[in-house]
Enzyme design. Structure first.
Site, mmCIF file in Angstrom:
data_model
loop_
_atom_site.group_PDB
_atom_site.id
_atom_site.type_symbol
_atom_site.label_atom_id
_atom_site.label_comp_id
_atom_site.label_asym_id
_atom_site.label_seq_id
_atom_site.Cartn_x
_atom_site.Cartn_y
_atom_site.Cartn_z
ATOM 1 N N ASP A 119 2.399 -3.309 -67.629
ATOM 2 C CA ASP A 119 2.982 -4.555 -67.156
ATOM 3 C C ASP A 119 2.103 -5.695 -67.640
ATOM 4 O O ASP A 119 0.880 -5.548 -67.731
ATOM 5 C CB ASP A 119 3.077 -4.572 -65.626
ATOM 6 C CG ASP A 119 4.159 -3.647 -65.090
ATOM 7 O OD1 ASP A 119 5.172 -3.446 -65.791
ATOM 8 O OD2 ASP A 119 4.000 -3.138 -63.974
ATOM 9 N N ASP A 141 11.459 -4.216 -67.165
ATOM 10 C CA ASP A 141 11.714 -4.554 -65.763
ATOM 11 C C ASP A 141 12.686 -5.723 -65.650
ATOM 12 O O ASP A 141 13.651 -5.671 -64.890
ATOM 13 C CB ASP A 141 10.409 -4.950 -65.049
ATOM 14 C CG ASP A 141 9.396 -3.843 -64.951
ATOM 15 O OD1 ASP A 141 9.789 -2.667 -64.926
ATOM 16 O OD2 ASP A 141 8.194 -4.158 -64.887
#
Length: 174
Positions: A119, A141
Protein backbone atom coordinates in the site's frame (compact mmCIF):
# COMPACT_ATOMS: atom_id res chain seq x y z
CA UNK A 1 -14.46 -10.03 -23.66
CA UNK A 2 -13.22 -6.49 -24.41
CA UNK A 3 -13.83 -5.27 -20.83
CA UNK A 4 -11.28 -7.86 -19.70
CA UNK A 5 -8.68 -5.59 -21.32
CA UNK A 6 -9.55 -3.13 -18.55
CA UNK A 7 -8.89 -5.88 -16.00
CA UNK A 8 -5.50 -6.59 -17.55
CA UNK A 9 -4.63 -2.87 -17.70
CA UNK A 10 -5.56 -2.38 -14.06
CA UNK A 11 -3.49 -5.37 -12.97
CA UNK A 12 -0.54 -4.02 -14.95
CA UNK A 13 -0.89 -0.46 -13.55
CA UNK A 14 -1.30 -1.80 -10.01
CA UNK A 15 1.70 -4.13 -10.17
CA UNK A 16 3.96 -1.59 -11.92
CA UNK A 17 3.12 1.06 -9.30
CA UNK A 18 3.89 -1.43 -6.54
CA UNK A 19 7.21 -2.37 -8.19
CA UNK A 20 8.08 1.33 -8.30
CA UNK A 21 7.32 1.65 -4.57
CA UNK A 22 9.31 -1.49 -3.73
CA UNK A 23 12.34 -0.27 -5.68
CA UNK A 24 12.33 3.37 -4.59
CA UNK A 25 10.93 3.71 -1.04
CA UNK A 26 12.14 1.71 1.97
CA UNK A 27 9.47 -0.12 3.97
CA UNK A 28 7.57 2.07 6.48
CA UNK A 29 9.01 5.26 5.00
CA UNK A 30 7.41 8.36 3.47
CA UNK A 31 8.86 8.70 -0.01
CA UNK A 32 7.13 11.78 -1.41
CA UNK A 33 4.77 14.49 -0.29
CA UNK A 34 2.70 15.47 -3.30
CA UNK A 35 2.00 19.19 -3.62
CA UNK A 36 4.41 20.26 -0.89
CA UNK A 37 2.04 19.69 2.06
CA UNK A 38 1.10 16.53 3.87
CA UNK A 39 -2.38 16.08 2.33
CA UNK A 40 -1.17 13.38 -0.09
CA UNK A 41 1.89 11.29 0.65
CA UNK A 42 3.43 8.35 -1.19
CA UNK A 43 4.70 5.89 1.42
CA UNK A 44 5.66 2.22 1.55
CA UNK A 45 3.68 0.07 3.96
CA UNK A 46 2.51 -3.54 3.90
CA UNK A 47 -0.87 -4.95 4.89
CA UNK A 48 -1.32 -8.59 5.87
CA UNK A 49 -5.07 -8.09 6.35
CA UNK A 50 -7.85 -6.56 4.30
CA UNK A 51 -9.26 -3.03 4.42
CA UNK A 52 -8.17 -1.14 7.54
CA UNK A 53 -5.79 -4.10 8.24
CA UNK A 54 -8.72 -6.23 9.40
CA UNK A 55 -7.60 -9.77 10.08
CA UNK A 56 -3.87 -9.03 10.01
CA UNK A 57 -3.45 -10.90 13.29
CA UNK A 58 -5.22 -14.08 12.15
CA UNK A 59 -3.26 -17.34 12.05
CA UNK A 60 -1.53 -17.84 8.67
CA UNK A 61 -3.73 -20.78 7.60
CA UNK A 62 -6.92 -18.79 8.28
CA UNK A 63 -5.58 -15.71 6.44
CA UNK A 64 -4.90 -17.95 3.41
CA UNK A 65 -8.49 -19.20 3.41
CA UNK A 66 -10.17 -15.86 4.16
CA UNK A 67 -7.93 -13.56 2.09
CA UNK A 68 -6.81 -15.80 -0.78
CA UNK A 69 -9.00 -18.87 -1.35
CA UNK A 70 -12.43 -17.26 -0.84
CA UNK A 71 -11.75 -13.98 -2.72
CA UNK A 72 -9.96 -15.79 -5.55
CA UNK A 73 -12.93 -18.18 -5.90
CA UNK A 74 -15.28 -15.19 -6.02
CA UNK A 75 -13.14 -13.42 -8.64
CA UNK A 76 -13.06 -16.55 -10.81
CA UNK A 77 -16.85 -16.91 -10.51
CA UNK A 78 -17.26 -13.23 -11.36
CA UNK A 79 -15.04 -13.73 -14.41
CA UNK A 80 -17.17 -16.64 -15.61
CA UNK A 81 -20.32 -14.59 -15.03
CA UNK A 82 -18.85 -11.69 -17.00
CA UNK A 83 -17.86 -13.89 -19.94
CA UNK A 84 -20.78 -16.33 -20.05
CA UNK A 85 -23.82 -14.32 -18.96
CA UNK A 86 -25.89 -12.10 -21.22
CA UNK A 87 -27.48 -10.44 -18.20
CA UNK A 88 -25.04 -7.58 -17.42
CA UNK A 89 -25.32 -4.40 -19.47
CA UNK A 90 -22.26 -2.98 -21.22
CA UNK A 91 -21.74 -0.53 -18.36
CA UNK A 92 -22.01 -3.32 -15.79
CA UNK A 93 -19.50 -5.41 -17.74
CA UNK A 94 -16.93 -2.61 -17.51
CA UNK A 95 -17.61 -2.20 -13.79
CA UNK A 96 -17.25 -5.95 -13.17
CA UNK A 97 -14.01 -5.96 -15.19
CA UNK A 98 -12.72 -3.19 -12.91
CA UNK A 99 -13.57 -5.21 -9.81
CA UNK A 100 -11.84 -8.28 -11.28
CA UNK A 101 -8.72 -6.28 -12.20
CA UNK A 102 -8.46 -4.59 -8.82
CA UNK A 103 -9.19 -7.81 -6.95
CA UNK A 104 -6.57 -9.77 -8.87
CA UNK A 105 -4.02 -6.97 -8.36
CA UNK A 106 -4.19 -7.46 -4.60
CA UNK A 107 -4.44 -11.25 -4.87
CA UNK A 108 -1.08 -11.27 -6.68
CA UNK A 109 0.43 -9.52 -3.66
CA UNK A 110 -1.22 -11.88 -1.18
CA UNK A 111 0.10 -14.92 -3.03
CA UNK A 112 3.58 -13.74 -4.03
CA UNK A 113 4.55 -11.12 -1.42
CA UNK A 114 4.88 -12.74 2.03
CA UNK A 115 5.18 -9.37 3.78
CA UNK A 116 1.68 -8.45 2.59
CA UNK A 117 -0.09 -6.25 0.08
CA UNK A 118 1.92 -3.17 -0.91
CA UNK A 119 0.00 0.00 0.00
CA UNK A 120 1.34 3.46 -0.77
CA UNK A 121 -1.32 6.17 -1.17
CA UNK A 122 -1.69 8.06 2.12
CA UNK A 123 -4.28 10.85 2.39
CA UNK A 124 -4.89 13.27 5.25
CA UNK A 125 -8.46 12.94 6.57
CA UNK A 126 -8.52 15.90 8.98
CA UNK A 127 -10.02 14.02 11.92
CA UNK A 128 -13.17 12.90 10.09
CA UNK A 129 -14.56 9.71 11.65
CA UNK A 130 -11.76 10.03 14.21
CA UNK A 131 -9.07 9.47 11.56
CA UNK A 132 -6.23 11.92 11.08
CA UNK A 133 -5.17 9.97 7.97
CA UNK A 134 -7.19 7.54 5.87
CA UNK A 135 -5.77 3.99 5.94
CA UNK A 136 -3.09 3.69 3.27
CA UNK A 137 -4.27 2.07 0.01
CA UNK A 138 -3.19 1.28 -3.56
CA UNK A 139 -4.54 1.39 -7.12
CA UNK A 140 -6.24 -2.01 -6.79
CA UNK A 141 -8.03 -0.96 -3.59
CA UNK A 142 -9.32 2.28 -5.07
CA UNK A 143 -10.46 0.52 -8.25
CA UNK A 144 -12.49 -2.07 -6.33
CA UNK A 145 -14.10 0.58 -4.13
CA UNK A 146 -14.96 2.94 -7.02
CA UNK A 147 -16.33 0.10 -9.16
CA UNK A 148 -18.37 -1.32 -6.27
CA UNK A 149 -19.91 2.13 -5.66
CA UNK A 150 -20.68 2.50 -9.38
CA UNK A 151 -22.24 -0.97 -9.47
CA UNK A 152 -24.39 -0.16 -6.45
CA UNK A 153 -25.54 3.14 -7.99
CA UNK A 154 -26.21 1.36 -11.27
CA UNK A 155 -28.30 -1.35 -9.66
CA UNK A 156 -30.23 1.14 -7.52
CA UNK A 157 -30.71 4.01 -9.97
CA UNK A 158 -29.70 2.79 -13.44
CA UNK A 159 -26.65 5.09 -13.41
CA UNK A 160 -24.67 4.76 -16.65
CA UNK A 161 -27.41 3.03 -18.64
CA UNK A 162 -28.49 6.08 -20.69
CA UNK A 163 -30.93 5.52 -23.57
CA UNK A 164 -30.90 1.73 -23.23
CA UNK A 165 -32.21 2.04 -19.69
CA UNK A 166 -34.98 4.42 -20.85
CA UNK A 167 -36.06 1.90 -23.50
CA UNK A 168 -36.25 -0.87 -20.92
CA UNK A 169 -38.55 1.36 -18.84
CA UNK A 170 -40.80 2.10 -21.83
CA UNK A 171 -39.37 5.60 -22.30
CA UNK A 172 -40.07 6.58 -18.68
CA UNK A 173 -37.16 8.09 -16.78
CA UNK A 174 -36.79 7.20 -13.09
Amino acid sequence: MIPLLLSAGLILADQLSKLWILSSIPLNTVGHQVGGGDFLRIIHVRNLGMAFSLGAGMPDWLRVVVFIVIPLSMLIALGFYLVLSREPSTFQRWILAGIIGGGLGNQIDRIFRPLGVVDFIDVKFYGLFGLERWPTFNIADSTVVICAILLGLNLLFGLGEGKKHEKELGGIRE
